[in-house]
Design a protein around this motif. Sequence first.
Motif, short mmCIF file in Angstrom:
data_model
loop_
_atom_site.label_atom_id
_atom_site.label_comp_id
_atom_site.label_asym_id
_atom_site.label_seq_id
_atom_site.Cartn_x
_atom_site.Cartn_y
_atom_site.Cartn_z
N GLY A 81 0.77 -1.18 -0.05
CA GLY A 81 -0.07 0.02 -0.17
C GLY A 81 0.94 1.03 0.14
O GLY A 81 0.67 2.20 -0.60
N ALA A 82 2.09 1.20 0.92
CA ALA A 82 2.66 2.47 0.76
C ALA A 82 3.48 2.69 -0.52
O ALA A 82 3.57 3.91 -0.94
N GLY A 91 4.19 10.70 -4.81
CA GLY A 91 5.30 10.65 -5.56
C GLY A 91 6.52 9.95 -4.93
O GLY A 91 6.69 9.83 -3.66
N ILE A 92 7.69 9.53 -5.77
CA ILE A 92 8.68 8.81 -5.18
C ILE A 92 9.60 9.68 -4.04
O ILE A 92 9.89 9.15 -2.79
N GLU A 93 9.61 10.84 -4.51
CA GLU A 93 10.56 11.75 -3.50
C GLU A 93 9.19 12.59 -2.88
O GLU A 93 8.32 13.02 -3.37
N ASP A 97 12.57 14.32 0.61
CA ASP A 97 13.55 13.32 1.33
C ASP A 97 14.34 12.35 0.33
O ASP A 97 14.82 11.61 0.98
N GLY A 98 14.41 12.87 -0.92
CA GLY A 98 15.35 12.01 -1.71
C GLY A 98 14.77 10.70 -2.00
O GLY A 98 15.54 9.72 -2.24
N GLY A 99 13.63 10.31 -1.90
CA GLY A 99 12.92 8.97 -1.94
C GLY A 99 13.27 8.21 -1.08
O GLY A 99 12.97 7.05 -1.08
N LEU A 100 13.80 8.71 0.31
CA LEU A 100 13.95 7.76 1.54
C LEU A 100 12.69 6.84 1.85
O LEU A 100 13.08 5.85 2.32
N PHE A 102 10.18 6.11 0.35
CA PHE A 102 9.62 5.09 -0.96
C PHE A 102 10.72 3.88 -1.09
O PHE A 102 10.48 2.69 -0.66
N ILE A 103 12.14 4.13 -0.85
CA ILE A 103 13.19 3.21 -0.75
C ILE A 103 12.89 2.30 0.49
O ILE A 103 13.01 1.06 0.56
N SER A 104 12.62 2.77 1.58
CA SER A 104 12.33 2.15 2.88
C SER A 104 11.03 1.18 2.66
O SER A 104 11.19 0.22 3.31
N ALA A 105 10.09 1.55 2.15
CA ALA A 105 8.81 0.87 1.91
C ALA A 105 9.36 -0.18 0.95
O ALA A 105 8.82 -1.38 1.33
N ILE A 106 10.04 -0.14 -0.08
CA ILE A 106 10.35 -1.30 -0.97
C ILE A 106 11.32 -2.39 -0.19
O ILE A 106 11.05 -3.36 -0.23
N ILE A 107 12.20 -1.66 0.54
CA ILE A 107 13.08 -2.54 1.36
C ILE A 107 12.11 -3.49 2.23
O ILE A 107 12.48 -4.76 2.50
N THR A 108 11.45 -2.84 3.17
CA THR A 108 10.50 -3.52 3.84
C THR A 108 9.75 -4.72 3.15
O THR A 108 9.18 -5.65 3.53
N LEU A 109 9.03 -4.22 2.03
CA LEU A 109 8.18 -5.06 1.30
C LEU A 109 9.01 -6.40 0.86
O LEU A 109 8.33 -7.37 1.10
N ILE A 110 10.07 -6.23 0.36
CA ILE A 110 11.22 -7.24 0.06
C ILE A 110 11.36 -8.20 1.15
O ILE A 110 11.24 -9.62 0.84
#
Length: 129
Positions: A81-82, A91-93, A97-100, A102-110
Motif C-alpha cells: 500500500g505504501a 511521488g517517489i520523492e 526526502d530524496g526518495g527515502l 519510498f526506498i524504505s517501503a520497498i526494502i520492507t516489502l522485499i
Amino acid sequence: MMKKHFPLVLKLIAAIIMLQTLFYKFSGAQESVELFTKLAGDNEAMMRIGTGVLELIAAVLLFIPNRTWLGALLTVGLMGGAVFSHLTTLGIEHNNDGGLLFISAIITLIAGAILLLQNKKDIPFIGQK
C-alpha cells in the motif's frame, strides 16, 4: 552461518523500519499529517494512527514463532500500500526526502515477501501440516 541468521536480519530490518516511523505517526508530526492528508483527506488521523497500529502489530508478529508468516503478510500488505501510494499520489520523492520513505517501503516489502515465502509452511490451509 549467514543462512541461519538471514531470517533474523530480515525481521530486524522490517521491524526497525516500521517502528522508527511510529513516533511520527502517533505524535501527529507535521510531515506525517501532511502525508496522510494527501492520502485520506479528512480521514487523515484515522488512517495515520490505524496504519501505525497495524505496523506495530506486524513488527511484533514477525518475532513470534509460527506467527512470523502473519507478520510478514501484514508487512507485505502495508508496504504494498505504501509503495502504491508513492507511485500514484505521493511521488517517489516526498517532502524533499530524496526518495527515502519510498526506498524504505520497498526494502520492507522485499523483506516481508522473503519472510512470507520462508514461513509459508506455517500458513493455515496453505502450508503442510
